[in-house]
Structure formats: C-alpha cells, structure tokens
Design an enzyme around this catalytic site. Structure first.
Site, PDB file in Angstrom:
ATOM      1  N   ARG A 223       0.846  -1.185   0.000  1.00  0.00           N
ATOM      2  CA  ARG A 223       0.000   0.000   0.000  1.00  0.00           C
ATOM      3  C   ARG A 223       0.886   1.241   0.000  1.00  0.00           C
ATOM      4  NH1 ARG A 223      -3.164  -2.764  -1.715  1.00  0.00           N
ATOM      5  NH2 ARG A 223      -5.243  -3.313  -1.005  1.00  0.00           N
ATOM      6  N   HIS A 271      -0.738   0.061  -9.839  1.00  0.00           N
ATOM      7  CA  HIS A 271      -1.482  -0.806  -8.925  1.00  0.00           C
ATOM      8  C   HIS A 271      -2.004  -2.054  -9.649  1.00  0.00           C
ATOM      9  CE1 HIS A 271      -3.697  -0.590  -4.837  1.00  0.00           C
ATOM     10  NE2 HIS A 271      -3.535  -1.857  -5.194  1.00  0.00           N
TER      11      HIS A 271
END
Length: 308
Positions: A223, A271
């Site tokens: 993250r 991502h």
C-alpha cells in the site's frame, strides 16, 4: 438474495457473468443503480464511496475485491457487519510473479541493459549469483509467503519479517523491532507486502532506508501508505539506494507531475501487481455468500482490531 457490486476499476459485466455461474439465482446490482436498498444483503466492493455501505439497512456481509481492506475500514460510517478480504489463487500467483519480475529486473541489471540498447552498445556486465543475493520481505502472509516460495526456486537467499515468527521452508524468519533491525542490513532487496495498519503506516522511511546496505533496491507492492515518498527520493538521490519498483502510492492515480514518474531509478506500475481476475476469484465471493447463508464460519474474515 441480492448482491450489490461497486468498483470503479473492475468490469461489472465480467463479474456479473462469473457470479451468475457460481451463485445462480442471486441478483447482482451495480452501484449506483441500487434499486430498493432494503433488498441488498451482500456488498462486493473495491474502494466504495464513503458512506455508501451505511445506506444499506439490511447488509449482512461485505466482500472486498482486494487483499487490502483499509479503504473500507477508514469509512467512519462503516456498518458493523462481517468483512472478508480476497485471498485467491489468481491474485496470489499474480503478486508472486510481479515480485519475481521486479527482483530479476534489478538483479540481472536490466536497467543498465536498457540504457545500453538505447545507445546500440553491445556490452556484457556481470551480475552476482542469486545464491549470493538476499531478498527480505516485510510481511509473510499469503502474498509474502507465495512470493518467497517463487524466488526460492531461483535460489535466492530469503528472509522475512512479520508481526509474529513464521515457519516457511527456506526463509529465515524475523519478528519484532529487534528482528527488523537484524534483518535490514542483510537485504540486497526489500519487498513490502505488509497489511496497512497504524503500526505499519510509514514504515518505509529514512531510518529504514539508512539501515539497508548501500546499493539496495526496494519494492513496494503493498500500500502507498507504507512508503514515505520524500524519504525514498532522498535515499535515491544520495545514491544510498540503487533503485525502487513501486506499484502503489499515497495518491492514486499518481499525479502526472509527481517526480516518481520521471525518476531514472524508479519503476512505476499503476497498482497492477495482484489483479483480482473474475474467472478465478468469483468462487471466493461465492464461498463467502454460501457460508453466510449456511451459518458457517466465513473464509478470510477480517479482524477489524488488526486491520486485516
């Protein structure tokens, strides 16, 4: 039973087809076309708008389309219903492949060869044997363990740090602050696959980078909140770190004017390290819905006190 699907980055029609295959008879609606919200018992979501889940009065289950659930847990209006996260073979295999690719890219000097190709220069460069290269993992959960097992087949020396000691063949395990301090100076590569919690937020900062050996490479596929981006840029500019592969960022999409886009020592991906493929992951949604219906324990239930 009625299910509400909400994701701005996934194909609703692909998920509708696969959910119908595994859960015949379940109606799927796609946010914001909710119909009568009182019908909805299950929400399958990725980064839902804050407050949206609280509008579902009869919600009984939330299924995250990703392994990370902090975007859901950060919603102050989140209903007090079970939340399960995605731990699926397809996502795990994708992540292991991404990590292996990034480690190999830097270890096998592909950044240098790309520069040589641009100059049409035929020049061979020597790289260290994998058995002499140490890859350390921050996080040895499902994704970290699978990534370590993949690299083990290539004979890398492997280490891992986690909240509690782990036993994974071929991986030296560390835990706690003393364990982290012992592991970092040995890592030629450091791969972050931790869950994002209050304890791990900002863990990849100037002090951590300074503890790594000069010339180390960092990979963050967990993250964006784990990484202090300014500290990383400083460590790259000083020459202490050789490079970084980043798949996640504090702000996504990464702003077009962000210096990480153009930094010569940084590889940016949007991502995509672990993709939740409907064809492989809808079965996990079905398993959770069936367990709810049958009153059985829910698979991959999130412990909200831990954040994962």
């Amino acid at each position: 039973m009625t299910l509400l699907f909400c994701s701005a980055s996934d194909s609703a029609e692909d998920w509708r087809r696969e959910i119908a295959r595994h859960l015949p008879g379940v109606e799927m609606r796609v946010w914001p076309e909710t119909g009568d919200v009182a019908d909805i018992e299950v929400a399958v979501v990725w980064k839902p708008p804050a407050g949206m889940l609280a509008t579902l009065p009869n919600l009984r289950l939330i299924v995250s389309l990703g392994a990370g659930v902090e975007p859901i847990l950060q919603d102050p209006t989140l209903p007090d219903v079970p939340l399960v996260r995605m731990v699926a073979d397809g996502l795990t295999v994708d992540m292991a492949g991404y990590v292996a690719f990034q480690v190999l890219y830097w270890h096998r000097l592909m950044d240098g060869y790309a520069a040589l190709q641009a100059e049409a220069r035929w020049e061979q460069r020597d790289h260290r044997p994998a058995s002499e290269v140490t890859v350390g993992f921050l996080g040895l959960g499902e994704l970290g363990a699978a990534s370590a097992r993949t690299l083990r087949t290539l004979e890398y020396r492997l280490m891992g740090w986690s909240r509690s000691p782990k036993s994974i063949e071929g991986v030296e395990s560390f835990s706690g602050p003393d364990g982290l301090a012992a592991m970092l100076p040995q890592c030629d590569f450091l791969v972050c696959l931790l869950p994002l919690t209050d304890e791990t937020r900002g863990i990849m900062d100037a002090s951590l980078f300074a503890a790594l050996p000069k010339g180390a490479v960092v990979v963050n596929a967990a993250r964006g909140g784990h990484l202090v981006e300014r500290d990383l840029l400083d460590a790259l500019e000083s020459g202490h770190l050789r490079g970084a592969s980043l798949d996640v960022f504090a702000t996504e999409p990464l702003p077009a004017d962000h210096p990480l886009w153009r930094h010569p020592k940084v590889r940016v991906t949007p991502h995509v390290a672990g993709i939740t493929h409907p064809s492989r992951c809808a079965v996990q949604v079905a398993d959770a819905v069936k367990a709810l219906h049958d009153g059985r324990p829910l698979p991959n239930l999130v412990d909200r006190s831990r954040g994962y």
